[in-house]
Design an enzyme around this catalytic site. Structure first.
Site, short mmCIF file in Angstrom:
data_model
loop_
_atom_site.label_atom_id
_atom_site.label_comp_id
_atom_site.label_asym_id
_atom_site.label_seq_id
_atom_site.Cartn_x
_atom_site.Cartn_y
_atom_site.Cartn_z
N CYS A 206 48.27 44.51 36.78
CA CYS A 206 47.05 45.07 36.18
C CYS A 206 46.52 44.22 35.03
O CYS A 206 45.30 44.11 34.84
CB CYS A 206 47.29 46.50 35.72
N HIS B 88 43.04 48.14 29.85
CA HIS B 88 43.73 47.02 29.22
C HIS B 88 42.70 46.07 28.59
O HIS B 88 41.86 45.52 29.29
CB HIS B 88 44.56 46.24 30.24
#
Length: 344
Positions: A150, A242
């Site tokens: 990710c 993120h």
């Protein structure tokens, strides 16, 4: 007719997000859900502690969960989406491929294997043809394709957009949301009023996966990009999204304006889950921000901003929704690419 698909590890966080994305998908029909032996035989509603921000689809909730075993999945399922823990995936995924199933996997095992394509469709769709090498070498009727970590997915598209300037050195510092560790991954006592400057094995994933993704496939072998990459990874108390700070040194001169133009112009793909634009560039110096920008492009786009010149080259920030673009959505997008390229 929609392709019949299954979800391996369907009760986990990424498995739940996969179901959320697949259930309304016009090209895919969920026909199998697998989980641990303790969940096998239960309805999905009984087996899953549902935590996604929408209700369990009614028909999915009443499906029976089976064990994660090739003998338990119907033969007419054409594609499996895997969200298994890597320790389990390393054993189970090859067994499904040997049994003839095509697997689009979010699990970290085998990402760096020489004959396993690691794919972000908008970046390196041609690497999917590595499946021909894989099938020849392993004797599989099925196939295994991976999406990257990710945090890797977050910054690699921005690098691809400026690759024409000659990527030489890249440093990335990540500020990663707690959902990336799974529901039980980080306790509240650890993360509230805190930041944890270490995420096990995460730095290696960014440093190696990025070079594979930006490498070149000649039809027989894949050569990795020669840029040097260093990463430092931090867990922060945001739920999703993120955020990453990136510094890039290039062979040719690259101004912030040039980089912004290249990112905005970088093409997307004509796949259902691929956003337009792929990279959303903010002019504001304080964007992107996780709470405000993680769902740009339905959670499938990359957000970038804060582009500036520094003594260490171009610096900018980028952001992606880690459980959508960074996990389940990436696997679904790879499934769409497999379908478009005739692998199903």
């Amino acid at each position: 007719m929609a392709v019949r698909v299954g979800v391996l590890g369907a009760t986990g966080a990424v498995g739940q997000r996969l179901i959320q994305l697949l259930e309304p998908h016009p090209d895919f029909d969920i026909a199998a859900l697998t989980a641990s032996d303790s969940s096998a035989g239960k309805t999905y509603r009984q087996a899953a502690k549902w935590r996604v921000d929408s209700p369990i689809p009614g028909d999915i909730g009443e499906m029976t969960v089976t064990a994660t075993d090739p003998d338990e999945v119907p033969d007419d399922v054409d594609l499996l989406f895997s969200s298994l823990p890597s320790s389990i995936g390393s054993e189970v995924e090859p067994a499904f491929c040997e049994a003839g199933y095509v697997v689009s996997s979010n699990s970290s095992n085998s990402r760096m294997a020489e004959d396993v394509p690691l794919v972000i469709p908008e970046i390196n769709a041609d690497h999917l043809d590595l499946l021909e090498v894989q099938r020849d070498e392993r004797g599989w009727d099925g196939a295994l394709v991976k999406n990257p970590n990710c945090s890797t997915i977050t910054f690699v598209p921005t690098l691809a957009a400026i690759a024409e300037y000659g990527l030489e050195k890249v440093h990335v510092s990540t500020l990663q949301a707690v959902s990336g560790a799974g529901y039980d991954g980080v306790s509240s006592m650890e993360i509230i009023d805190n930041a944890i400057p270490y995420i096990g094995s995460e730095e290696d994933k960014l440093e190696t996966e990025s070079r594979k993704l930006l490498g070149e496939f000649d039809g027989a072998e894949l050569s990795h990009n020669e840029m040097s990459v260093s990463a430092s990874c931090n867990r922060i108390p945001t739920i999703d999204g993120h955020l990453e700070n990136v510094w890039v040194e290039t062979e040719d001169e690259l101004t912030p304006a040039d980089a912004a133009e290249a990112m905005r112009a970088f093409p997307s793909l004509d796949l259902r889950s691929s956003p337009e634009p792929l990279i959303h560039v903010f002019d504001e110096p304080d964007r992107p921000q996780p709470r405000m920008d993680r769902t740009v492009g339905g959670g499938m786009a990359i957000a970038a901003g804060g582009l500036q010149e520094t003594p260490f080259g171009l610096q900018y920030n980028c952001l992606a929704h880690n459980t959508i673009r960074g996990a389940a959505g990436a696997s679904v997008l790879n499934g769409e690419l497999l379908l478009e390229n005739g692998y199903l």
